[in-house]
Design a protein around this motif. Structure first.
Motif, PDB file in Angstrom:
ATOM      1  N   ASP A  74      -8.370   1.155  -5.491  1.00  0.00           N
ATOM      2  CA  ASP A  74      -6.853   0.941  -5.532  1.00  0.00           C
ATOM      3  C   ASP A  74      -6.305   2.501  -5.236  1.00  0.00           C
ATOM      4  O   ASP A  74      -5.352   2.467  -4.804  1.00  0.00           O
ATOM      5  N   ARG A  77      -4.242   3.639  -2.219  1.00  0.00           N
ATOM      6  CA  ARG A  77      -3.170   3.019  -1.699  1.00  0.00           C
ATOM      7  C   ARG A  77      -1.926   2.739  -2.773  1.00  0.00           C
ATOM      8  O   ARG A  77      -1.176   2.975  -2.663  1.00  0.00           O
ATOM      9  N   ALA A  80      -0.849   5.891  -1.106  1.00  0.00           N
ATOM     10  CA  ALA A  80       0.205   5.804  -0.157  1.00  0.00           C
ATOM     11  C   ALA A  80       1.812   4.779  -0.576  1.00  0.00           C
ATOM     12  O   ALA A  80       2.854   5.286  -0.169  1.00  0.00           O
ATOM     13  N   LEU A 177       1.613  -2.050   2.785  1.00  0.00           N
ATOM     14  CA  LEU A 177       0.760  -2.058   1.793  1.00  0.00           C
ATOM     15  C   LEU A 177       0.062  -2.218   0.762  1.00  0.00           C
ATOM     16  O   LEU A 177      -0.596  -2.459   0.257  1.00  0.00           O
ATOM     17  N   SER A 178       1.534  -3.188   0.286  1.00  0.00           N
ATOM     18  CA  SER A 178       2.047  -3.576  -1.147  1.00  0.00           C
ATOM     19  C   SER A 178       0.648  -5.035  -1.464  1.00  0.00           C
ATOM     20  O   SER A 178       0.069  -5.166  -2.325  1.00  0.00           O
TER      21      SER A 178
END
Length: 353
Positions: A74, A77, A80, A177-178
């Protein structure tokens, strides 16, 4: 394999309620960021906001048995999320807030829902039925009326408004993205993202030689960040878990109107009949989302994953000895399943239409 109908008759109600809480916290924070950020650079403002958000994330973290932990895979991500949501977004907003009125900036934040919905469709193929499309149109129309009204007043310099648009685009990417982390502990996600964002913006503030704010101003921004960015993000992630990225982003569009109302209460007397009309259209759009009931016969393929869950939701029929009460977390297996019940594009319902 047929299965009993889910006990959650209207998943959109829970998702919509959580998204509204997130919207209220974030909306209230915007005029306070403008008020407290005067005399503080945009990098320093963003750093203090996400220092508070990180503190809130640490305080609301759950025990390992209650929520799924972040994993090594993770980390890209999370990085990001920090870049878009904790650096670009708040820095652009903090700078823009110093160029425009609190009401105008709050209303411009309505564009975040548009970016979120488009990205959710492109990245995840989230469905949008006629009700959702109508809700989006109402929200977009309401936001457009509010922004045009402010533009006619001549109180919003172009540069400041463009900065706020950049912030909405960054947060739209952050929201999309979340979505892939919606089944992780939201407190841990908030803490990790905020820590990276606070460190990055602190370094940028130091590089830009921004002056330190007064102690009371700094403490105020930390508190605003804890509520408006930390707790708000936690509720946002919980809403995505049961509501999907596009729908959560659309309901979150209530935040601009809430922020404009608070700005008016703090002395920004920009309220007009047009603003009221725009707010009404936005409220109608939110209501359409909350009352949504999307149901049809659908199939679930076999899968295994880890996340917090209950055993009365129609999707978790595995057994324990003894059987736990309430939500709990562990790695579990889903067998192939076919049934029909109201659902939203959550972690278990990402099928195509």
């Amino acid at each position: 394999m047929k299965h009993r109908r889910s006990s959650q008759a209207r998943p959109a109600v829970l998702g919509g309620f959580l998204a509204l809480i997130a919207a209220a916290l974030f909306g209230i924070s915007t005029p306070f960021v403008q008020l407290l950020g005067r005399g503080t650079g945009p990098f320093g403002t963003a750093c203090l906001l996400y220092a508070g958000a990180g503190l809130a994330g640490c305080l609301v973290r759950k025990s390992p048995g209650s929520e799924a932990r972040l994993r090594r895979l993770d980390l890209p991500r999370i990085g990001a999320l920090a870049l878009f949501g904790a650096v670009i977004g708040p820095v652009a907003l903090a700078w823009g807030l110093q160029q425009v009125s609190g009401t105008a900036a709050s209303l411009m934040l309505a564009l975040e829902a548009v970016f979120t919905a488009v990205l959710a469709r492109l990245m995840y193929g989230e469905s949008m039925d006629q009700r959702v499309l109508l809700a989006m149109l109402l929200l977009a129309a309401g936001g457009a009326i509010l922004v045009l009204d402010q533009g006619h007043l001549g109180s919003a310099p172009t540069a400041g408004l463009l900065a706020v648009v950049v912030a909405t685009a960054a947060w739209g990417m952050d929201n999309s993205l979340s979505r892939a982390l919606a089944d992780r502990d939201p407190g841990q996600v908030v803490a990790a993202k905020s820590a990276l964002g606070a460190v990055a913006t602190a370094l940028l503030a130091w590089s830009a030689k921004e002056s330190l704010p007064a102690v009371t101003t700094g403490a105020g921004l930390v508190l605003v960040g804890a509520a408006g960015y930390g707790l708000s993000l936690r509720f946002y992630l919980l809403a995505q878990r049961s509501f999907g990225a596009a729908r959560t982003g659309s309901v979150f569009t209530a935040a601009p109107f809430i922020g404009a109302f608070v700005a008016w209460g703090l002395g920004d007397r920009a309220f007009t009949a047009w603003l009221g009309m725009g707010g009404l259209l936005m409220a109608m759009g939110v209501l359409l989302h909350v009352l949504e009931q999307h149901a049809h016969d659908h199939s679930h393929e076999a899968m295994d994953h880890e996340h917090a869950h209950n055993h009365d939701d129609g999707h978790h029929g595995h057994t324990h000895d003894p059987m736990p009460v309430g939500a709990h977390n562990h790695w579990h297996v889903h067998l192939p399943l076919q049934h029909a019940h109201p659902h939203a594009p959550d972690v278990h319902h990402q099928h195509s239409h």
